[in-house]
Design an enzyme around this catalytic site. Structure first.
Site, PDB file in Angstrom:
ATOM      1  N   TYR A 116     -14.754   1.507   8.612  1.00 42.69           N
ATOM      2  CA  TYR A 116     -13.339   1.820   8.842  1.00 42.69           C
ATOM      3  C   TYR A 116     -13.117   2.257  10.288  1.00 42.69           C
ATOM      4  CZ  TYR A 116      -8.712   3.833   7.978  1.00 42.69           C
ATOM      5  OH  TYR A 116      -7.373   4.123   8.013  1.00 42.69           O
TER       6      TYR A 116
ATOM      7  N   THR B  22     -11.188  -7.065   7.589  1.00 43.97           N
ATOM      8  CA  THR B  22      -9.725  -6.917   7.502  1.00 43.97           C
ATOM      9  C   THR B  22      -9.179  -6.311   8.787  1.00 43.97           C
ATOM     10  OG1 THR B  22      -9.897  -6.663   5.118  1.00 43.97           O
ATOM     11  CG2 THR B  22      -7.840  -5.921   6.137  1.00 43.97           C
TER      12      THR B  22
ATOM     13  N   LYS C 146     -11.243  -0.067  13.036  1.00 49.89           N
ATOM     14  CA  LYS C 146      -9.958   0.349  13.619  1.00 49.89           C
ATOM     15  C   LYS C 146     -10.061   0.495  15.140  1.00 49.89           C
ATOM     16  CE  LYS C 146      -7.051   0.937  10.088  1.00 49.89           C
ATOM     17  NZ  LYS C 146      -5.684   0.392  10.020  1.00 49.89           N
TER      18      LYS C 146
ATOM     19  N   ALA D  89      -1.161   0.144  12.910  1.00 53.83           N
ATOM     20  CA  ALA D  89      -1.405   1.412  12.231  1.00 53.83           C
ATOM     21  C   ALA D  89      -2.866   1.764  12.455  1.00 53.83           C
ATOM     22  CB  ALA D  89      -1.095   1.281  10.746  1.00 53.83           C
TER      23      ALA D  89
ATOM     24  N   GLY E 103       0.836  -1.204   0.000  1.00 49.15           N
ATOM     25  CA  GLY E 103       0.000   0.000   0.000  1.00 49.15           C
ATOM     26  C   GLY E 103       0.867   1.249   0.000  1.00 49.15           C
ATOM     27  N   PHE E 104       0.208   2.391   0.106  1.00 48.20           N
ATOM     28  CA  PHE E 104       0.931   3.669   0.069  1.00 48.20           C
ATOM     29  C   PHE E 104       1.965   3.758   1.199  1.00 48.20           C
ATOM     30  CE2 PHE E 104       0.424   8.205   1.700  1.00 48.20           C
ATOM     31  CZ  PHE E 104       1.527   8.687   0.996  1.00 48.20           C
TER      32      PHE E 104
ATOM     33  N   ASP F 276       0.651  -8.839   1.402  1.00 45.90           N
ATOM     34  CA  ASP F 276      -0.405  -7.996   0.828  1.00 45.90           C
ATOM     35  C   ASP F 276      -1.385  -8.871   0.046  1.00 45.90           C
ATOM     36  OD1 ASP F 276      -0.242  -4.635   0.399  1.00 45.90           O
ATOM     37  OD2 ASP F 276      -1.796  -5.742  -0.692  1.00 45.90           O
TER      38      ASP F 276
ATOM     39  N   ASP G  89      -4.197 -12.833   2.305  1.00 47.42           N
ATOM     40  CA  ASP G  89      -5.242 -12.020   2.938  1.00 47.42           C
ATOM     41  C   ASP G  89      -5.163 -12.273   4.444  1.00 47.42           C
ATOM     42  OD1 ASP G  89      -7.645 -11.150   4.062  1.00 47.42           O
ATOM     43  OD2 ASP G  89      -8.773 -11.530   2.218  1.00 47.42           O
TER      44      ASP G  89
END
Ligand code: UDP
Length: 317
Positions: free
Chosen positions: A140, A87, A144, A109, A7-8, A28, A53
């Site tokens: 999201y 996820t 998280k 993260a 990812g970024f 990933d 995954d």
């Protein structure tokens, strides 16, 4: 091990760790990660990639785990919201179980989204947040938040060595042109001479951290003493309105684009700025790259991409 390593942020982190001489295992699923971000690392003897995954169990031998795997841009995480929550939550259990078996240190993260649309400003780590549990961003935000709960419960219940870092908006080279984030959207629109899409009246604020600073904070947190569990805010406290950001991007890109206004997405936080006193005292960290410098570098990175071939039009929400 870096989950979400393509990812970024993950690709920047893998690059930094490889250069520092670590043996890096990148995990990933390529759901939103991108092979091109790590292509330059593939031939390196101390870099290995596994396509996996993390909602499924993982058996590898590692001594440090950075858990970054989760779609992170609003456009991406809302495409398949159930998968996003899975996820974050099942993924956290996978990596925490791995840390439990191997004794590895493990960093989560996490995100400023745990504060939701905050009623305290700037946000300190002891603020519990203001999150809608059933809205379009909840997959999201709540995913998280639950992952943070799991990290602290594994720490208390199983003595795991955890670090929880709350990441505020971050930008820089290797952002995906079509992931819908404000900085990539504005830069691509400005370079193509298209309209700059401001959602709402543009008075909402964000605080943007340049990616190199963020990765520096992340590595410092992994290396910090074990009593630094966090959560620790890592971000740039320099707050800007979206309207002013648009002006700055237009200026730096030397663009003639005009700004147009679109409806503000539901539950879009009105203001966001980290209080980073804890990062300063516990990690000895603070950002060093100004918004203007960081944007210049990011514009330069996007320039050849927009000149060579048509980039997918930026995604709108
Ligand atoms: N935004 C905007 N135009 C765009 C994309 C985003 O005005 O083309 C706004 C968005 O509504 C939000 C802010 O910019 O208020 C930051 O959006 P982003 O998706 O980058 O991150 P967020 O902080 O919302 O997760």
């Amino acid at each position: 091990m870096v989950t979400g390593g393509a990812g970024f942020l993950g690709s920047h982190l893998c690059g930094r760790l490889v250069v520092a001489g670590h043996d890096v295992l990148c995990i990933d699923s390529f759901h939103t990660g991108c092979r091109s971000g790590i292509a330059h690392l593939l031939g390196r003897p101390n870099f290995e990639l596994i396509e996996h995954d993390i909602t499924m169990p993982l058996e590898v031998e590692v001594d440090e785990i950075y858990n970054l795997a989760c779609p992170a841009s609003p456009v991406h995480y809302r495409q398949d919201p159930v998968r996003t929550t899975r996820t974050s939550v099942l993924g956290a259990i996978t990596v925490l179980e791995l840390a439990r078996r191997t004794g590895a240190k493990i960093l989560q993260a996490s995100t400023s989204e745990v504060y939701g649309d905050p009623q305290q400003h700037p946000q300190t780590e002891d603020y519990w947040g203001h999150v809608n549990p059933i809205g379009p961003r909840s997959c999201y935000d709540e995913g998280k938040r639950c992952a943070e709960t799991l990290f602290f419960d594994y720490h208390r219940q199983h003595d795991l060595r955890i670090r929880v870092m709350r990441i505020f908006n971050t930008y820089g080279p290797k952002m995906q042109a079509n992931d819908g984030r404000v900085i990539s959207n504005f830069i691509v629109q400005a370079l193509l001479g298209n309209d700059i899409t401001i959602y709402g009246d543009g008075s909402q604020t964000r605080s943007f951290c340049y990616v190199d600073d963020l990765i520096d904070g992340m590595i410092r947190m992994m290396n910090a003493p074990d009593d630094v569990t966090g959560p620790v805010n890592v971000g740039n406290p320099d707050e800007v309105t979206i309207r002013d950001l648009a002006k700055l991007v237009i200026e730096l890109a030397g663009s003639r684009s005009r700004t147009v206004f679109r409806p503000l997405p539901e539950n879009d936080p009105l203001q966001r700025r980290p209080d980073i006193r804890r990062a300063r005292t516990e990690l000895g960290w603070e950002p060093t790259v100004t918004l203007e410098e960081g944007l210049e570098r990011t514009v330069s990175w996007f320039e050849p991409l927009t000149a060579k071939r048509p980039v997918h039009a930026p995604q709108e929400r």
